[in-house]
Design a protein around this motif. Structure first.
Motif, mmCIF file in Angstrom:
data_model
loop_
_atom_site.group_PDB
_atom_site.id
_atom_site.type_symbol
_atom_site.label_atom_id
_atom_site.label_comp_id
_atom_site.label_asym_id
_atom_site.label_seq_id
_atom_site.Cartn_x
_atom_site.Cartn_y
_atom_site.Cartn_z
ATOM 1 N N ARG A 199 3.797 5.983 -5.460
ATOM 2 C CA ARG A 199 3.560 6.003 -6.981
ATOM 3 C C ARG A 199 2.576 6.842 -7.351
ATOM 4 O O ARG A 199 2.758 7.857 -8.332
ATOM 5 C CB ARG A 199 3.225 4.506 -7.696
ATOM 6 N N CYS A 200 1.536 7.073 -6.594
ATOM 7 C CA CYS A 200 0.606 8.103 -6.916
ATOM 8 C C CYS A 200 1.043 9.614 -6.467
ATOM 9 O O CYS A 200 0.889 10.362 -7.679
ATOM 10 C CB CYS A 200 -0.797 7.897 -6.034
ATOM 11 N N LEU A 201 1.897 9.713 -5.523
ATOM 12 C CA LEU A 201 2.484 10.916 -5.087
ATOM 13 C C LEU A 201 3.541 11.349 -6.129
ATOM 14 O O LEU A 201 3.652 12.489 -6.545
ATOM 15 C CB LEU A 201 2.937 10.931 -3.627
ATOM 16 N N LYS A 202 4.456 10.367 -6.570
ATOM 17 C CA LYS A 202 5.296 10.563 -7.757
ATOM 18 C C LYS A 202 4.549 10.886 -9.165
ATOM 19 O O LYS A 202 5.014 12.065 -9.671
ATOM 20 C CB LYS A 202 6.384 9.423 -7.994
ATOM 21 N N GLN A 203 3.652 10.336 -9.285
ATOM 22 C CA GLN A 203 2.700 10.476 -10.439
ATOM 23 C C GLN A 203 2.344 12.134 -10.363
ATOM 24 O O GLN A 203 2.204 12.735 -11.455
ATOM 25 C CB GLN A 203 1.725 9.616 -10.644
ATOM 26 N N VAL A 206 0.877 -1.160 -0.096
ATOM 27 C CA VAL A 206 -0.097 -0.057 0.009
ATOM 28 C C VAL A 206 0.933 1.373 0.048
ATOM 29 O O VAL A 206 0.522 2.204 -0.558
ATOM 30 C CB VAL A 206 -0.751 -0.106 1.168
ATOM 31 N N ALA A 207 2.038 1.253 0.985
ATOM 32 C CA ALA A 207 2.842 2.433 0.963
ATOM 33 C C ALA A 207 3.515 2.597 -0.674
ATOM 34 O O ALA A 207 3.676 3.834 -0.948
ATOM 35 C CB ALA A 207 3.857 2.204 1.980
ATOM 36 N N PHE A 222 -8.161 15.705 -13.657
ATOM 37 C CA PHE A 222 -7.011 14.564 -13.443
ATOM 38 C C PHE A 222 -6.635 14.780 -12.052
ATOM 39 O O PHE A 222 -6.416 13.719 -11.224
ATOM 40 C CB PHE A 222 -6.012 14.381 -14.481
ATOM 41 N N MET A 223 -6.117 15.741 -11.703
ATOM 42 C CA MET A 223 -5.576 16.283 -10.403
ATOM 43 C C MET A 223 -6.598 15.879 -9.163
ATOM 44 O O MET A 223 -6.152 15.442 -8.156
ATOM 45 C CB MET A 223 -4.965 17.512 -10.478
ATOM 46 N N THR A 224 -7.855 16.167 -9.470
ATOM 47 C CA THR A 224 -8.826 16.022 -8.399
ATOM 48 C C THR A 224 -8.915 14.483 -8.257
ATOM 49 O O THR A 224 -8.910 14.099 -7.084
ATOM 50 C CB THR A 224 -10.169 16.643 -8.739
ATOM 51 N N ASN A 225 -9.030 13.596 -9.138
ATOM 52 C CA ASN A 225 -8.971 12.451 -9.010
ATOM 53 C C ASN A 225 -7.900 11.788 -8.495
ATOM 54 O O ASN A 225 -8.061 10.858 -7.369
ATOM 55 C CB ASN A 225 -9.350 11.674 -10.385
ATOM 56 N N LEU A 226 -6.816 12.165 -8.747
ATOM 57 C CA LEU A 226 -5.407 11.687 -8.392
ATOM 58 C C LEU A 226 -5.416 11.815 -6.717
ATOM 59 O O LEU A 226 -4.855 11.131 -6.066
ATOM 60 C CB LEU A 226 -4.323 12.408 -9.089
ATOM 61 N N GLU A 227 -5.919 13.359 -6.364
ATOM 62 C CA GLU A 227 -6.022 13.597 -5.015
ATOM 63 C C GLU A 227 -6.944 12.592 -4.052
ATOM 64 O O GLU A 227 -6.493 12.320 -3.243
ATOM 65 C CB GLU A 227 -6.537 14.701 -4.913
ATOM 66 N N ARG A 228 -7.870 12.550 -4.950
ATOM 67 C CA ARG A 228 -8.835 11.203 -4.147
ATOM 68 C C ARG A 228 -8.159 9.764 -3.750
ATOM 69 O O ARG A 228 -8.306 9.213 -2.800
ATOM 70 C CB ARG A 228 -10.135 11.136 -4.850
ATOM 71 N N THR A 229 -7.454 9.452 -4.980
ATOM 72 C CA THR A 229 -6.859 8.390 -4.810
ATOM 73 C C THR A 229 -5.683 8.490 -3.770
ATOM 74 O O THR A 229 -5.383 7.586 -2.779
ATOM 75 C CB THR A 229 -6.005 8.070 -6.297
ATOM 76 N N ILE A 230 -5.073 9.515 -3.826
ATOM 77 C CA ILE A 230 -3.786 9.622 -2.767
ATOM 78 C C ILE A 230 -4.479 9.608 -1.364
ATOM 79 O O ILE A 230 -3.753 8.760 -0.514
ATOM 80 C CB ILE A 230 -3.128 10.813 -2.894
#
Length: 147
Positions: free
Chosen positions: A41-45, A35-36, A72-80
């Motif tokens: 990977r998400c933070l790096k992306q 998980v870490a 895209f950034m909003t979705n990525l923030e949710r994923t993070i």
């Protein structure tokens, strides 16, 4: 003469519990690492995309591209955020398994120490009995020589 440690079965059971706890801890550690790694990977992306977006902004972007980037950034923030929550849960589980493992390890060591003391006591008893028999034999031999 074979002396059995009276807590052999308990010691064996505690050792099994310890082995189970080790495997559970290793699984929890692996889950935490997985998980870490996904969070990393998400933070790096996110970092990479922000850098690319910054470069594209300097060159000029269409409104459509800016909206796409923001979505895209909003979705990525949710994923993070989701992965951060999972990392916290995985860490807590791993720490709980580690505490359980430490507790079981202490219990096993206690029983092993008890067994060690028992073996020493048995050996001392055997030596004492052997010395007693040797004294008895010596006394009988001395008495037989006088006759």
């Amino acid at each position: 003469m074979v002396y059995a440690f009276k807590f052999d079965k308990v010691l064996a059971m505690k050792e099994k519990e310890k082995e189970t706890a080790i495997s559970e801890y290793n699984e929890a550690l692996k889950r935490f690492e997985d998980v870490a790694e996904k969070l990393y990977r998400c933070l790096k992306q996110k970092e990479d995309y922000e850098q690319i977006h910054k470069q594209k902004l300097q060159l000029g972007l269409s409104i459509q591209d800016i909206r796409y980037f923001q979505q895209f950034m909003t979705n990525l923030e949710r994923t993070i955020h989701h992965y951060q929550h999972l990392v916290i849960q995985a860490r807590e589980q791993m720490q709980a398994k580690q505490a359980k493992l430490a507790e079981l390890n202490i219990e096993v060591k206690k029983y092993e120490k008890m067994k060690e003391k028992h073996v020493q006591t048995v050996l001392q008893t055997i030596r004492a009995n052997e010395n007693k028999w040797m004294d008895e034999i010596s006394i009988q031999q001395f008495a037989n020589r006088r006759n």
